[in-house]
Design a protein around this motif. Structure first.
Motif, PDB file in Angstrom:
ATOM      1  N   UNK A 247       0.927  -1.137   0.176  1.00 50.08           N
ATOM      2  CA  UNK A 247       0.069   0.101  -0.215  1.00 50.08           C
ATOM      3  C   UNK A 247       1.025   1.209   0.004  1.00 50.08           C
ATOM      4  N   UNK A 248       0.512   2.245  -0.935  1.00 49.47           N
ATOM      5  CA  UNK A 248       1.388   3.512  -0.969  1.00 49.47           C
ATOM      6  C   UNK A 248       0.319   4.646   0.011  1.00 49.47           C
ATOM      7  N   UNK A 249       1.111   5.063   0.641  1.00 51.82           N
ATOM      8  CA  UNK A 249       0.489   6.261   1.629  1.00 51.82           C
ATOM      9  C   UNK A 249       0.422   7.505   0.830  1.00 51.82           C
ATOM     10  N   UNK A 250      -0.377   8.395   1.002  1.00 54.16           N
ATOM     11  CA  UNK A 250      -0.593   9.706   0.308  1.00 54.16           C
ATOM     12  C   UNK A 250       0.201  10.618   1.013  1.00 54.16           C
ATOM     13  N   UNK A 251       0.667  11.742   0.538  1.00 54.23           N
ATOM     14  CA  UNK A 251       1.606  12.696   1.078  1.00 54.23           C
ATOM     15  C   UNK A 251       0.739  13.813   1.645  1.00 54.23           C
ATOM     16  N   UNK A 252       1.068  14.165   3.020  1.00 56.32           N
ATOM     17  CA  UNK A 252       0.114  15.116   3.672  1.00 56.32           C
ATOM     18  C   UNK A 252       1.177  16.447   4.164  1.00 56.32           C
ATOM     19  N   UNK A 253       0.656  17.319   4.260  1.00 56.06           N
ATOM     20  CA  UNK A 253       1.549  18.701   4.857  1.00 56.06           C
ATOM     21  C   UNK A 253       1.210  18.398   6.222  1.00 56.06           C
ATOM     22  N   UNK A 254       2.436  18.724   7.069  1.00 55.22           N
ATOM     23  CA  UNK A 254       2.343  18.859   8.500  1.00 55.22           C
ATOM     24  C   UNK A 254       3.302  20.131   8.861  1.00 55.22           C
ATOM     25  N   UNK A 255       3.245  20.132  10.273  1.00 55.82           N
ATOM     26  CA  UNK A 255       4.200  21.113  10.777  1.00 55.82           C
ATOM     27  C   UNK A 255       4.060  20.848  12.242  1.00 55.82           C
ATOM     28  N   UNK A 256       5.269  20.845  12.708  1.00 54.43           N
ATOM     29  CA  UNK A 256       5.516  20.737  14.338  1.00 54.43           C
ATOM     30  C   UNK A 256       6.306  22.048  14.671  1.00 54.43           C
ATOM     31  N   UNK A 257       5.693  23.090  15.454  1.00 47.74           N
ATOM     32  CA  UNK A 257       6.213  24.227  15.737  1.00 47.74           C
ATOM     33  C   UNK A 257       7.185  24.127  16.696  1.00 47.74           C
ATOM     34  N   UNK A 258       8.136  25.140  16.959  1.00 50.57           N
ATOM     35  CA  UNK A 258       9.256  25.145  17.685  1.00 50.57           C
ATOM     36  C   UNK A 258       8.740  25.028  19.103  1.00 50.57           C
TER      37      UNK A 258
END
Length: 392
Positions: A247-258
């Protein structure tokens, strides 16, 4: 390992069709990984399992009105679900990857018009948005690249922007297994959701928190921090391959703030736990792991820590804002290593999904299946509006 290993039987009547009222009155199943034992509690009792110095990390993304009901030139109805804005195709953000229904009848060049009010539009409501199908993405599922164009003016005479048009025509999309909910759509948003809207679905493990519960948790000495991950196409896609590794996972945007990075570092260095609220928070934190830092080093955290200020930048382009975040297609399944997360709050997931594999990786498949069997026997409510689970 086979995809069938993550299947289970669920009576239809256990699929929750409405949220608990109040939010924190739903049930909570607590799975202790050390010995496999299970507690049955109420969600507001989660505070009993948290200790001063722990860090709760939740996904603060907000669901956008991504469900659009429009009409084809022939007069037939067409439903469009916005999944991913494709700046690589159009830097102005007018092109989206979508699920379109009926997909087979909407080929490249086909047009759809959407009226103010969407599915609830009164007779004679103005057209506010127009779409043109560009190309196929996944023909078997109705995946399309679609270009959108706002139509008309606002009441004050200003030209309608694309985001304004989407809001005028769109609805917050509920999962397909919720069939008869007519309540407040804000119940499908977390109480701590940000103002900007970027997700196609809610981070549902966070739906159980109330402002009062968060206040009590913080008063106990537990830090409440957030990340952002834009929930995308894999929320709507089960694993169809017999071998889940294919199975191929779709790419998603993410952000972990400082500030979240620093909170996690401090908690780890002091011997406290990091508790992820939902699988999207898990994937954000684990995607940010610095692989070059020795596992014995308690000062964990983010591969992209040094990039955090940049990835939080907002670049205005015309009438939209494009967030330049990191992306992840992290696929956690049995055999995966968790570097950051020590405990997890989650909902009960759809059979044969990547989320079932993720929780089975965090505990064991045998523990998860035993917990799900107990939840069915105890008549827990399942899926997005359902009850919660703490895996510690």
């Amino acid at each position: 390992m086979r995809t069938d290993d993550f299947d289970y039987n669920l009576p239809d009547e256990l699929i929750a069709q409405a949220p608990a009222e109040p939010r924190d009155s739903c049930r909570l199943l607590v799975l202790h990984r050390g010995d496999g034992s299970i507690d049955h509690r109420i969600f507001r009792d989660i505070i009993d399992y948290l200790e001063p110095g722990d860090v709760l990390v939740a996904n603060k993304t907000r669901v956008m009105p991504a469900r659009l009901i429009g009409r084809k030139p022939t007069g037939g109805t067409a439903e469009t679900l916005l999944l991913n804005r494709r700046e690589d195709v159009d830097p102005m953000g007018a092109v989206w990857e979508c699920l379109v229904n009926p997909g087979k009848r909407l080929k490249p060049g086909a047009e759809i018009e959407y009226r103010a009010g969407g599915a609830l539009a009164p007779e004679g409501a103005p057209v506010v948005l127009r779409a043109t199908i560009l190309e196929f993405v996944d023909d078997s599922r109705g995946g399309r690249l679609v270009r959108f164009e706002p139509v008309g003016e606002n009441a004050d005479g200003s030209l309608r922007t694309l985001d304004e048009a989407i809001h005028a025509a769109g609805h917050v999309p509920l999962p397909p297994y919720i069939t008869d909910y007519e309540g407040d759509p804000e119940k499908y948003q977390t109480v701590y959701a940000m103002e900007e809207e970027h997700s196609a679905a809610a981070p549902t493990a966070g739906l159980h928190f109330t402002p009062e519960l968060i206040e009590r948790i913080e008063e106990k000495g537990v830090r409440f921090e957030t990340v952002e991950l834009e929930v995308g196409i894999d929320t709507f896609r089960l694993v169809e391959e017999d071998d889940p590794t294919e199975h191929v996972m779709h790419t998603e945007r993410y952000h972990v703030p400082a500030e979240t990075v620093e909170a996690v570092r401090a908690a780890k260095a002091a011997g406290h736990r990091v508790i992820a609220v939902g699988t999207t928070a898990v994937r954000s934190l684990e995607s940010s792991w610095e692989a070059d830092v020795p596992a014995a080093d308690p000062a964990v955290c983010a591969r992209r820590f040094e990039d955090a200020p940049d990835s939080a930048a907002v670049c205005g382009r015309g009438d939209i804002a494009v967030r330049e975040d990191a992306t992840t297609n992290l696929y956690l399944m049995p055999g995966s290593t968790f570097h950051v997360v020590d405990a997890m709050i989650t909902n009960f997931h759809v059979p044969r999904s990547t989320l079932m594999m993720l929780v089975s990786a965090f505990a064991t498949r045998e523990q998860i299946m035993a917990a799900y069997e107990a939840a069915v026997e105890e008549r827990y409510r399942f899926f997005s509006f359902g009850d919660a689970m703490l895996i510690e």
